[in-house]
Design a protein around this motif. Structure first.
Motif, mmCIF file in Angstrom:
data_model
loop_
_atom_site.group_PDB
_atom_site.id
_atom_site.type_symbol
_atom_site.label_atom_id
_atom_site.label_comp_id
_atom_site.label_asym_id
_atom_site.label_seq_id
_atom_site.Cartn_x
_atom_site.Cartn_y
_atom_site.Cartn_z
ATOM 1 N N ASN A 225 0.777 -1.235 0.000
ATOM 2 C CA ASN A 225 0.000 0.000 0.000
ATOM 3 C C ASN A 225 0.816 1.297 0.000
ATOM 4 N N PHE A 226 2.070 1.233 0.436
ATOM 5 C CA PHE A 226 2.932 2.418 0.484
ATOM 6 C C PHE A 226 4.314 2.099 -0.099
ATOM 7 N N PRO A 227 4.386 1.580 -1.328
ATOM 8 C CA PRO A 227 5.681 1.182 -1.890
ATOM 9 C C PRO A 227 6.626 2.383 -1.983
ATOM 10 N N SER A 228 7.832 2.201 -1.470
ATOM 11 C CA SER A 228 8.815 3.289 -1.464
ATOM 12 C C SER A 228 9.867 3.057 -2.549
ATOM 13 N N PRO A 229 10.268 4.094 -3.300
ATOM 14 C CA PRO A 229 9.911 5.510 -3.124
ATOM 15 C C PRO A 229 8.724 5.962 -3.966
ATOM 16 N N LYS A 238 1.527 15.348 -5.989
ATOM 17 C CA LYS A 238 0.103 15.563 -5.692
ATOM 18 C C LYS A 238 -0.806 14.631 -6.503
ATOM 19 N N GLU A 239 -0.302 13.430 -6.780
ATOM 20 C CA GLU A 239 -1.121 12.419 -7.460
ATOM 21 C C GLU A 239 -1.985 11.654 -6.462
ATOM 22 N N ILE A 240 -1.636 11.746 -5.170
ATOM 23 C CA ILE A 240 -2.384 11.068 -4.106
ATOM 24 C C ILE A 240 -2.756 12.093 -3.042
ATOM 25 N N ASN A 241 -4.004 12.036 -2.555
ATOM 26 C CA ASN A 241 -4.404 12.842 -1.403
ATOM 27 C C ASN A 241 -3.988 12.066 -0.146
ATOM 28 N N GLU A 242 -2.875 12.477 0.447
ATOM 29 C CA GLU A 242 -2.275 11.718 1.537
ATOM 30 C C GLU A 242 -3.233 11.553 2.722
ATOM 31 N N ASN A 243 -3.936 12.597 3.091
ATOM 32 C CA ASN A 243 -4.813 12.533 4.269
ATOM 33 C C ASN A 243 -5.930 11.499 4.100
ATOM 34 N N ILE A 244 -6.597 11.541 2.961
ATOM 35 C CA ILE A 244 -7.714 10.619 2.734
ATOM 36 C C ILE A 244 -7.217 9.181 2.608
ATOM 37 N N TYR A 245 -6.199 8.985 1.787
ATOM 38 C CA TYR A 245 -5.674 7.636 1.531
ATOM 39 C C TYR A 245 -5.107 7.009 2.807
ATOM 40 N N SER A 246 -4.348 7.799 3.578
ATOM 41 C CA SER A 246 -3.703 7.252 4.777
ATOM 42 C C SER A 246 -4.714 6.859 5.850
ATOM 43 N N LYS A 247 -5.788 7.654 6.007
ATOM 44 C CA LYS A 247 -6.810 7.325 7.011
ATOM 45 C C LYS A 247 -7.493 5.995 6.694
ATOM 46 N N ILE A 335 -0.789 3.749 21.535
ATOM 47 C CA ILE A 335 -0.522 2.337 21.827
ATOM 48 C C ILE A 335 -1.048 1.422 20.725
ATOM 49 N N THR A 336 -1.421 2.028 19.589
ATOM 50 C CA THR A 336 -1.847 1.232 18.444
ATOM 51 C C THR A 336 -0.974 1.589 17.244
ATOM 52 N N THR A 337 -1.088 0.795 16.190
ATOM 53 C CA THR A 337 -0.417 1.143 14.946
ATOM 54 C C THR A 337 -1.057 2.404 14.369
ATOM 55 N N TYR A 338 -0.343 3.120 13.495
ATOM 56 C CA TYR A 338 -0.828 4.388 12.971
ATOM 57 C C TYR A 338 -0.114 4.717 11.653
ATOM 58 N N TYR A 339 -0.731 5.601 10.862
ATOM 59 C CA TYR A 339 -0.045 6.089 9.668
ATOM 60 C C TYR A 339 0.928 7.178 10.094
ATOM 61 N N CYS A 340 2.182 7.026 9.704
ATOM 62 C CA CYS A 340 3.234 7.953 10.115
ATOM 63 C C CYS A 340 3.499 8.978 9.010
ATOM 64 N N PHE A 341 3.238 10.252 9.287
ATOM 65 C CA PHE A 341 3.452 11.300 8.299
ATOM 66 C C PHE A 341 4.943 11.561 8.067
ATOM 67 N N LYS A 342 5.774 11.150 8.996
ATOM 68 C CA LYS A 342 7.219 11.314 8.824
ATOM 69 C C LYS A 342 7.778 10.271 7.867
ATOM 70 N N HIS A 343 7.376 9.010 8.048
ATOM 71 C CA HIS A 343 7.928 7.915 7.252
ATOM 72 C C HIS A 343 7.042 7.473 6.094
ATOM 73 N N LYS A 344 5.827 8.043 6.023
ATOM 74 C CA LYS A 344 4.895 7.758 4.919
ATOM 75 C C LYS A 344 4.536 6.278 4.829
ATOM 76 N N LYS A 345 4.205 5.692 5.959
ATOM 77 C CA LYS A 345 3.789 4.288 5.993
ATOM 78 C C LYS A 345 3.174 3.994 7.354
ATOM 79 N N ILE A 346 2.690 2.762 7.533
ATOM 80 C CA ILE A 346 2.168 2.354 8.842
ATOM 81 C C ILE A 346 3.337 2.092 9.785
ATOM 82 N N CYS A 347 3.303 2.710 10.945
ATOM 83 C CA CYS A 347 4.317 2.475 11.975
ATOM 84 C C CYS A 347 3.632 1.947 13.233
ATOM 85 N N LYS A 348 4.428 1.506 14.182
ATOM 86 C CA LYS A 348 3.885 0.881 15.386
ATOM 87 C C LYS A 348 4.543 1.469 16.629
ATOM 88 N N PRO A 349 3.878 1.366 17.768
ATOM 89 C CA PRO A 349 4.553 1.723 19.020
ATOM 90 C C PRO A 349 5.627 0.695 19.323
#
Length: 535
Positions: A225-229, A238-247, A335-349
């Motif tokens: 879902n978040f293939p880098s780079p 601006k091909e992806i709306n980051e806020n909508i897609y990440s949520k 304390i749950t997984t979340y979308y990380c705006f710094k790393h542009k992917k799902i991160c975990k605690p």
């Protein structure tokens, strides 16, 4: 340089990472490493081409990036902040490894300046066009708001004696451990012993298996879902709306996470919620913190014990239950997984501190050894006290008789410091985890310009009074022809009044852009270095 035709009607020039670094170095007339180029690809600044394992970059993409980022940035910033912006003080050419060299990254500290800024003003050799050499080898320099000790460390490099004063006991501990002399053989043994013990410690035996499975699931989900780079590049374009897609994706993975928590019966929250350590750490991590701290307290060598305490503090700062982009602010425990705006992917605690402690232990040892190669025999002293009232001579006399004799002979040549800004940072609170763990006394009420005091009229008047009192007290210990340099973001124009109340005059101002900020707000931002002398 390689020519590769990706379009039948458009033959384009492409470079390997190595050739791109050579091209960029020549184009910008400064050193651009292969890792700099890799960073641009990794974070989607330029598009990645190539196949069969090769990585190629379009020369025009790279050129467009540098035109926009470098030359255009200076133009844009000056439009917003004024033509008096001194771009040479941006230190734009420096890599992060330069601005965090040796001991300057022993422990995070919000609000510190980069060492090159200190060097510029206290080292006469830094700028061949500078008319005045304000400080020279053998002089004494004072920092009455010494924070994590940047001025003291840079002064030591240059053979300049230094005195640092700070109201925070923890700040002074950071400064002190940067400058101490160590028996590196003894320190290595103590570090290795603790690392071995923490690696074999396991309070909750389910954690390892749980994290292993969680990492597999996160990796697969992020790759899909978040293939880098590619994903980062699409955001840049601006091909992806980051806020909508990440949520949407964050919610999707949360179901996977909650099933694993249930399957492995992982306890996330602690039973108590009274202290910082209770609130901001997952239960297993809190157990590991207590275990390591008990080991540190058993270390017999006092210097080694101090540096191990700082390694632990640095570790637990990184392991708080918060998102990566909120490490500096702390909003709510995560304390749950979340979308990380710094790393542009799902991160975990984090569920264990073992890897972080091991990494920071090795990094700290290497940084101390690097600094040891260039350290001088210059005197230094750190004082935990209020700079408004400290008797500097008396404090030096208690700590170092030889330094005291020198101080009596020549007094202090001047000041280089960054006073706190009005209503921006609570300096004790930013290290609340350390005060909680080590049991240090907090003296928040004596901070000048604290965040909790706000930025109203009363707060500004209190700030002017506080900084003026510091300068008036310190002036008693300075030579007659002193030079004072204060780094400040004076958006309320308070420093002319501060100078007047301190019996000083501002003889020069250097307005510099601040390029490398930790906040998510990257708007153009500047600070001023005020040069003051006696009236």
């Amino acid at each position: 340089m390689v020519d590769v035709g990706f379009c039948t009607n458009n033959l384009q020039q492409f470079l390997s990472i190595r050739d791109a670094s050579l091209w960029a170095s020549d184009y910008l007339d400064k050193a651009i490493s292969e890792s700099n180029i890799s960073y641009l690809i990794q974070y989607g600044k330029v598009k990645k081409y190539g196949n069969n394992g090769s990585t190629l970059i379009n020369v025009q993409d790279l050129k467009n990036y540098y035109l926009t980022f470098s030359g255009q940035r200076e133009i844009d910033w000056k439009k917003k902040l004024g033509d008096d912006l001194n771009w040479s003080l941006s230190f734009e050419n420096l890599r992060e490894s330069d601005t965090t060299k040796h001991v300057h990254r022993l422990h995070p500290y919000k609000g510190k300046y980069i060492p090159q800024l200190v060097e510029y003003f206290i080292d006469s050799h830094v700028d061949q066009f500078k008319k005045n050499a304000y400080f020279k080898k053998g002089d004494i320099i004072l920092d009455p708001f010494s924070g994590s000790g940047t001025t003291l460390v840079q002064a030591n490099e240059l053979g300049i004696h230094s005195i640092g004063i700070d109201i925070s006991r923890f700040n002074n501990l950071i400064s002190e451990i940067k400058l101490l002399d160590y028996d590196f053989r003894s320190l290595s043994i103590d570090i290795n012993n603790i690392c071995k013990k923490i690696n074999s410690y396991e309070e909750d035996k389910k954690i390892s298996a749980f994290e292993q499975e969680l990492n597999i699931q996160i990796s697969k989900f992020n790759n899909d879902n978040f293939p880098s780079p590619k994903y980062k590049y699409k955001i840049q374009q601006k091909e992806i709306n980051e806020n909508i897609y990440s949520k949407e994706k964050e919610k999707q993975f949360l179901n996977i996470y909650q099933k694993l928590i249930s399957l492995y019966k992982i306890e996330l929250k602690q039973n108590k919620n009274k202290t910082f350590l209770d609130k901001w750490y997952i239960k297993n991590i809190r157990n590991e913190i207590n275990f390591i701290f008990d080991l540190v307290k058993q270390v017999k060598n006092v210097k080694n014990k101090k540096i191990l305490a700082i390694i632990l503090s640095r570790t637990i700062r990184s392991c708080r239950a918060t998102t990566h982009s909120d490490l500096a602010t702390l909003k709510e425990p995560q304390i749950t997984t979340y979308y990380c705006f710094k790393h542009k992917k799902i991160c975990k605690p984090l569920f264990t501190i073992k890897n972080w402690f091991n990494r920071y232990a090795l990094d700290t040892l290497n940084r101390l050894q690097d600094f040891n190669k260039i350290k001088t025999q210059a005197y230094y002293v750190t004082i935990t006290n209020d700079s408004r009232t400290t008797d500097i001579f008396a404090e030096i006399k208690k700590r170092n008789s030889l330094f005291y004799e020198l101080l009596n002979k020549q007094k202090i040549r001047g000041i280089f410091s960054s006073p706190p800004y009005v209503g921006q940072i609570d300096y004790h609170e930013q290290h609340a985890y350390a005060y909680d763990l080590f049991g240090f006394d907090r003296r928040d009420e004596l901070e000048i310009g604290s965040l909790y005091k706000g930025q109203g009229i009363e707060a500004k008047n209190s700030y002017v009074k506080g900084i003026s009192e510091v300068l008036l007290n310190c002036k008693k210990y300075l030579t007659n022809n002193f030079d004072v340099f204060l780094v400040a973001n004076d958006k309320y124009n308070l420093y002319p009044l501060i100078a007047e109340k301190s019996g000083m005059q501002i003889i020069n101002k250097f307005k510099r852009p601040v390029l490398n900020r930790t906040e998510r707000d990257k708007s153009p931002y500047s600070e001023i270095i005020f040069h003051l002398k006696s009236k």
